[in-house]
Design an enzyme around this catalytic site. Structure first.
Site, mmCIF file in Angstrom:
data_model
loop_
_atom_site.group_PDB
_atom_site.id
_atom_site.type_symbol
_atom_site.label_atom_id
_atom_site.label_comp_id
_atom_site.label_asym_id
_atom_site.label_seq_id
_atom_site.Cartn_x
_atom_site.Cartn_y
_atom_site.Cartn_z
ATOM 1 N N MET A 23 -46.161 -25.783 4.358
ATOM 2 C CA MET A 23 -46.077 -26.163 2.940
ATOM 3 C C MET A 23 -46.073 -27.690 2.841
ATOM 4 S SD MET A 23 -43.875 -23.250 1.038
ATOM 5 C CE MET A 23 -42.234 -23.831 1.406
ATOM 6 N N GLY A 24 -46.615 -28.373 3.856
ATOM 7 C CA GLY A 24 -46.648 -29.836 3.836
ATOM 8 C C GLY A 24 -45.278 -30.413 4.115
ATOM 9 N N ALA A 25 -45.058 -31.684 3.656
ATOM 10 C CA ALA A 25 -43.821 -32.418 3.967
ATOM 11 C C ALA A 25 -43.576 -32.337 5.474
ATOM 12 C CB ALA A 25 -42.641 -31.881 3.167
ATOM 13 N N HIS B 293 -43.233 -29.547 12.617
ATOM 14 C CA HIS B 293 -44.591 -29.058 12.319
ATOM 15 C C HIS B 293 -45.588 -29.568 13.367
ATOM 16 C CE1 HIS B 293 -42.900 -29.086 8.073
ATOM 17 N NE2 HIS B 293 -43.363 -27.859 8.179
ATOM 18 N N GLN C 173 -43.022 -17.530 -3.193
ATOM 19 C CA GLN C 173 -41.850 -17.340 -2.336
ATOM 20 C C GLN C 173 -40.617 -18.076 -2.864
ATOM 21 O OE1 GLN C 173 -44.147 -19.126 1.051
ATOM 22 N NE2 GLN C 173 -42.178 -19.977 1.658
ATOM 23 N N GLY D 125 -42.875 -21.610 13.199
ATOM 24 C CA GLY D 125 -41.643 -22.101 13.816
ATOM 25 C C GLY D 125 -40.611 -20.988 13.908
ATOM 26 N N ARG E 95 -36.498 -29.759 3.995
ATOM 27 C CA ARG E 95 -35.434 -29.864 2.991
ATOM 28 C C ARG E 95 -34.308 -30.807 3.424
ATOM 29 N NH1 ARG E 95 -36.845 -24.081 1.920
ATOM 30 N NH2 ARG E 95 -37.480 -23.987 -0.264
HETATM 31 O O1 PAF Z 1 -42.468 -21.544 6.723
HETATM 32 C C1 PAF Z 1 -43.167 -22.007 5.798
HETATM 33 O O2 PAF Z 1 -43.401 -23.224 5.706
HETATM 34 C C2 PAF Z 1 -43.728 -21.059 4.741
HETATM 35 O O3 PAF Z 1 -42.857 -20.015 4.484
HETATM 36 C C3 PAF Z 1 -45.139 -20.536 5.113
HETATM 37 C C4 PAF Z 1 -45.111 -19.694 6.378
HETATM 38 C C5 PAF Z 1 -46.097 -21.703 5.281
HETATM 39 C C6 PAF Z 1 -45.669 -19.635 3.982
HETATM 40 O O4 PAF Z 1 -45.762 -20.329 2.771
#
Ligand code: PAF
Length: 283
Positions: free
Chosen positions: A34-36, A41, A65, A152, A192
């Site tokens: 989801m970036g950031a 990552h 979500q 992850g 976060r």
């Molecule tokens: O873990 C995340 O960052 C999100 O839940 C994912 C797997 C990219 C789905 O939006």
């Protein structure tokens, strides 16, 4: 200067870019994000590179979500910095659809999840979460058709849910779980963490310390109930509002009574002010 990765924002552009990548029998790894982006990552990207010849990273903050009261609107969006990091990692392709591309007008299909998605952990506190994750990950798998996908382990229940979903729907995608990357003081890296005040940031590593202490007691033969009580006390005394600290079977997520019922995974979720942190460790 690293070469900037190709960015696709529409489905036709994604298909063209993927056709290009797949020439010469390339294998494709997908890293959904989801970036950031943080070092956690980037460790997923590095693992993906070892498992396939081409790496696609999706960057999409998935509204389905998040519950209405959650942080979809304020979730950190750091596109320029993310691009620079992915260029340094020599990622081949970034899939960055907008919400209308992923959920067009009239969108009416969702993936329903059971098994690990109803284990009574995250689902107790975020009942909407795994349905949203499974739906978006299912779509990403269909759009990108990767050979492998890397997630992850910090979101351990999520990893179990997408692994189950990938198998149950015969996606042919091999889901790989990557180890959690931690700050030097033990705090699990998370997008976060930027929400934490300096005071909260100083307290946050207690979560990991409490899990390690709980794991030590379990390994020494204490019952799960007794060991978890010690861990929960450490966490609440540090100022967290504890959602759960649980000892579960690492594969089935079923509750365990002692080390004999293992392999055990300890899973925790707790809030510091408005920031909710999750983490887990193997015992
Ligand atoms: O873990 C995340 O960052 C999100 O839940 C994912 C797997 C990219 C789905 O939006």
């Amino acid at each position: 200067m690293p070469r900037p990765p190709v960015v696709a924002r529409t489905l036709p552009a994604l298909r063209r870019a993927l056709d290009d990548l797949r020439r010469r029998n390339a294998t494709v790894a997908l890293v959904p994000t989801m970036g950031a982006l943080h070092d956690g990552h980037l460790s997923l990207v590095r693992l993906a590179k070892r498992r396939a010849t081409r790496v696609v990273v999706s960057v999409f903050v998935n509204p389905t979500q998040f519950a209405p009261h959650e942080d979809f609107g304020s979730y950190p969006r750091t596109w320029k910095a993310d691009m620079a990091k992915l260029a340094t990692e020599n990622v081949d392709l970034i899939w960055n659809p907008d919400v209308k591309t992923m959920y067009p007008e009239g969108f009416a299909t969702r993936i329903g999840v059971e098994g690990p998605a109803v284990a009574g952990l995250e689902d107790r506190f975020r009942p909407h979460f795994f349905g949203g994750v499974a739906t978006v990950v299912g779509k990403l798998f269909l759009q990108v058709r990767p050979d492998v996908a890397v997630f992850g382990s910090k979101d351990f229940q999520q990893l179990r849910v997408v692994t189950r979903m990938a198998a149950d729907l015969d996606t042919g995608v091999k889901v790989i779980g990557a180890p959690t990357i931690r700050e030097r003081d033990g705090l699990a890296m998370s997008s976060r963490n930027v929400y934490l005040t300096p005071e909260q940031r100083a307290v946050a590593p207690t979560l990991y310390r409490a899990m390690k202490e709980t794991a030590k007691l379990l390994k020494a033969g204490k019952s799960a109930e007794a060991a978890l009580a010690v861990g929960a006390k450490l966490i609440t005394e540090a100022g967290f509002a504890l959602d759960y600290l649980e000892a579960r079977h690492a594969d089935t997520l079923a509750p365990v009574r002692s080390i004999k019922d293992g392999p055990i995974r300890l899973l925790v979720a707790a809030k510091l002010g408005n920031t909710r942190l999750i983490d887990n460790v193997a015992v």
